[in-house]
Design an enzyme around this catalytic site. Structure first.
Site, PDB file in Angstrom:
ATOM      1  N   ASP A  78       0.750  -1.258   0.000  1.00 32.79           N
ATOM      2  CA  ASP A  78       0.000   0.000   0.000  1.00 32.79           C
ATOM      3  C   ASP A  78       0.785   1.318   0.000  1.00 32.79           C
ATOM      4  O   ASP A  78       0.720   2.087  -0.924  1.00 32.79           O
ATOM      5  CB  ASP A  78      -0.946   0.025   1.205  1.00 32.79           C
ATOM      6  CG  ASP A  78      -1.856  -1.187   1.241  1.00 32.79           C
ATOM      7  OD1 ASP A  78      -1.673  -2.100   0.424  1.00 32.79           O
ATOM      8  OD2 ASP A  78      -2.760  -1.225   2.092  1.00 32.79           O
ATOM      9  N   GLU A 116       1.674  -8.794  12.433  1.00 32.78           N
ATOM     10  CA  GLU A 116       1.572  -8.445  11.015  1.00 32.78           C
ATOM     11  C   GLU A 116       2.955  -8.097  10.439  1.00 32.78           C
ATOM     12  O   GLU A 116       3.305  -8.492   9.348  1.00 32.78           O
ATOM     13  CB  GLU A 116       0.609  -7.250  10.875  1.00 32.78           C
ATOM     14  CG  GLU A 116       0.191  -6.928   9.460  1.00 32.78           C
ATOM     15  CD  GLU A 116      -0.785  -5.742   9.419  1.00 32.78           C
ATOM     16  OE1 GLU A 116      -1.062  -5.150  10.499  1.00 32.78           O
ATOM     17  OE2 GLU A 116      -1.258  -5.400   8.318  1.00 32.78           O
TER      18      GLU A 116
END
Ligand code: 2M8
Length: 443
Positions: free
Chosen positions: A171, A414
């Site tokens: 992203d 993550e």
């Protein structure tokens, strides 16, 4: 957290995957990402096969069920959860005639990791089961690859384009953020940018930063630019031909294209095993192989970059996607050597906990900010797999051991700081758990 042994790590990974199991599909993590994502599900299936190969097959089947009539496989297939900030009401996939009536999804795709997952699942099956598996999934996979080569490379350059950074999977990575700032900051956004109070006020409406710290995500204005870009895609009904003409961003992404090169080689092997021909454009790409990435190589800096197709220029901002061609296939020895120089350089990618998503000497580097610094388990896995493909098994082993160390010390998070390995982002993250299982179960 004290370091764990293999048994404890395996037990915890299984718990994470069970926790995120939504019945035939797995969410990346609760709250932050409560739907099914394309490359997440592929990475999940790769590790899940060691626990339950049938469940891994199911993960891929549910993904393929989201396929559009033109062959695209969307990067999110929405379920009923409401916590996600850019959900089905935002994307409105029904505006496209290509979206099947029973699917709610995004109007873009993600790096095509599915063929890799299909082949690895095949390795966990008997020969007869494997051939049946390949026959079952081949038509959808073939249509997906042909769509990529046909609709995302209409001029036949060999490299596919992306319209949005969400499609890259990375992203807020620097090269894309450069493009977002250059082309997607509308006058309205610039106006807000000039008023810190207004920008601060708008922050209150963000869902993601109520779950993870704002310092780990992109700024509110950058997110608004991301929304604007997606809304433009929606306004053009996700029509690739229209988007190719009118999209503000038209990027030949190095990570996407590297993964596609390898996926197409896998698809060729699958097709051969079941006696099916490859579709015409896919066959051409199969024959061309890794050399297609030459157009993204820069001899001066000895690195691969994404290309801005609007200007025709390479986006000379380094990120770890520049190592992905190693994963695509066998590179010239000289290029591998130059990539290794960057990987070892303590001023850039040579951090204590490899591989930083953004090099230390980049103006974008922040150790815990998402794709602008942290080390990620999926990209570490891609890079170490690529190092092996290029005869660098010792280099791969170093990354593997450090990767396992980060998870063992920090838990199934993550992402991790490349400086001290500290965990960040969402906890109980599915691909961290699944790829750890894959690493622990290697021959
Ligand atoms: C992140 O991306 C989503 C959009 O797709 C988001 O930030 O909302 C990325 O890390 C992406 O690579 C990943 O697939 C997704 C779900 O884990 O989250």
């Amino acid at each position: 957290m004290a370091s764990m042994n293999t048994r404890t790590m395996t037990k915890q990974a299984k718990e994470v995957l069970k926790l995120n199991d939504m019945g035939g599909k797995t969410r990346p993590t609760a709250k932050l990402y409560p739907h099914q994502w394309l490359w997440d599900s592929a990475f999940i299936a790769i590790g899940l096969r060691h626990i339950d190969v049938q469940r891994a097959q199911e993960e891929i089947r549910t993904l393929l069920k989201g396929q559009w009539k033109n062959g695209m496989i969307p990067y999110i297939i929405f379920g009923t959860a409401t916590e996600y900030h850019a959900g089905p009401n935002f994307w409105q996939s029904e505006v496209s005639p290509n979206c099947p009536d029973d699917v709610k999804s995004t109007g873009g795709t993600q790096p095509p990791m599915i063929a890799e997952a299909v082949v690895r699942i095949g390795q966990s099956l008997s020969k007869a089961e494997r051939l049946a598996w390949y026959k079952e999934v081949y038509p959808a996979l073939a249509a997906y690859h042909e769509w990529l080569y046909r609709d995302r490379d209409p001029e036949g350059t060999g490299l596919v384009v992306l319209f949005h950074s969400w499609e890259s999977g990375l992203d807020n990575n620097p090269p894309w953020m450069e493009m977002v700032h250059k082309y997607a900051f509308t006058p309205k956004l610039r106006l807000i940018d000039s008023s810190p109070a207004l920008a601060k006020f708008l922050e209150r409406f963000r869902k993601d930063t109520s779950i993870v710290p704002a310092s780990e995500r992109m700024s509110t204005l950058e997110l608004m630019a991301f929304y604007d870009l997606a809304k433009r895609m929606r306004a053009l009904k996700y029509d690739d031909a229209e988007l190719y003409k009118k999209s503000k961003l038209l990027i030949q992404d190095i990570g996407m294209n590297s993964i596609l090169v390898r996926a197409t080689q896998h698809l060729g092997a699958i097709a051969k095993d079941i006696g099916e021909p490859l579709q015409p454009l896919t066959q051409k790409a199969y024959d061309r192989g890794v050399t297609v990435l030459d157009a993204l190589w820069d001899e001066d800096t000895g690195f691969y970059y994404s290309k801005d197709l609007r200007s025709g220029e390479l986006i000379r901002f380094m990120n770890h996607a520049g190592f992905m061609p190693l994963y695509a296939g066998k590179l010239a020895k000289k290029r591998t050597a130059r990539l290794l120089t960057h990987l070892h350089d303590p001023a850039s990618f040579g951090t204590a906990y490899p591989v930083p998503s953004t090099p230390l000497n980049s103006p974008y580097f922040k150790q815990h900010c998402y794709w602008q610094g942290p080390a990620w388990i999926n990209t570490n896995w891609l890079i170490l797999t690529g190092l092996r493909t290029n005869g660098q098994s010792q280099e791969a082993e170093t990354i593997k051991q450090k990767t396992l160390e980060m998870i063992s010390e920090g838990g199934m998070h993550e992402y991790f700081s490349p400086l001290d390995g500290s965990p960040a982002g969402a906890p109980n993250f599915s691909w961290t758990a699944s790829l750890m299982l894959e690493l622990l179960n290697e021959e």
